[in-house]
Design an enzyme around this catalytic site. Structure first.
Site: not given
Ligand SMILES: [Zn+2]
Length: 197
Positions: A43-44, A47, A64, A85, A119, A121
């Site tokens: 699972r990735i 935060e 999750q 985050e 997004d 990330r």
């Protein structure tokens, strides 16, 4: 990349090992089972302080994470906890994005209004971490199909969805994830009926 030693982490979900991986001043964490199968469940998780630690109902991150730790404990594998985050915009900006959402914007629109992509990330460290553990194939616990395609040498042999029951506060958030960010979120019949979908 700096790599810490391995320590024990007993939790209410099971006994795990933890190891920290540090890159660009970000202190990431890997929580893994003592016995790693050849094809571990991975699972990735990015935060989310409000969801992971404060029990926020605005998103499904806390649930999750809990689901992932339980499943990883059962099947053998790891949770890669990435310190990015608020989809990568940071905690301060996330609070501002939440304030915009209070005024009616969805998560994607709020990020755009603040000048960020939907997004931000970066998952590039994940492959380095998996390689460090000698992992070549994984079963990926995710509702986000994009995560499957960010690997070069790691083979995702199976994508296992996380089914979370929506609540009145995160229904719109989950809907945005599904419709604007391409997440494969499986909604149950009750949710459909409540929302006329
Ligand atoms: Zn969250």
């Amino acid at each position: 990349m700096k790599i810490s030693e391995i320590a024990n982490l007993p939790t209410k979900y099971g006994k795990f090992k933890i190891q920290s991986f540090m890159e660009n001043d970000k202190e990431h964490l890997v929580i893994f089972t003592e016995n790693l199968p050849e094809i571990p469940l991975v699972r990735i998780h990015s935060e989310c302080l409000t969801g992971d630690a404060l029990g926020s109902l605005k998103c499904d991150c806390g649930e999750q994470l809990e689901y992932a730790l339980k499943e990883v404990n059962k099947q053998g594998g790891m949770v890669i906890y990435l310190r990015q985050e608020g989809r990568g915009i940071g905690l301060f900006n996330k609070v501002n994005a939440y304030a915009l959402q209070d005024r009616g914007l969805d998560t994607v629109e709020a990020n755009h209004q603040l000048g960020f992509e939907a997004d931000m990330r970066d998952f590039s460290i994940v492959e380095k971490i998996l390689k460090h553990f000698g992992i070549k194939k994984i079963k990926l616990l995710t509702n986000n199909p994009k995560k499957e395609f960010s690997f070069k040498d790691i083979k995702v042999i199976k994508r296992i969805p996380i089914i979370i029951k929506p609540n009145p506060y995160n229904i719109n958030y989950l809907k945005t994830k599904k419709e604007k960010l391409g997440h494969k979120i499986e909604f149950n019949e009750k949710w459909r009926n409540n929302n006329g979908k």
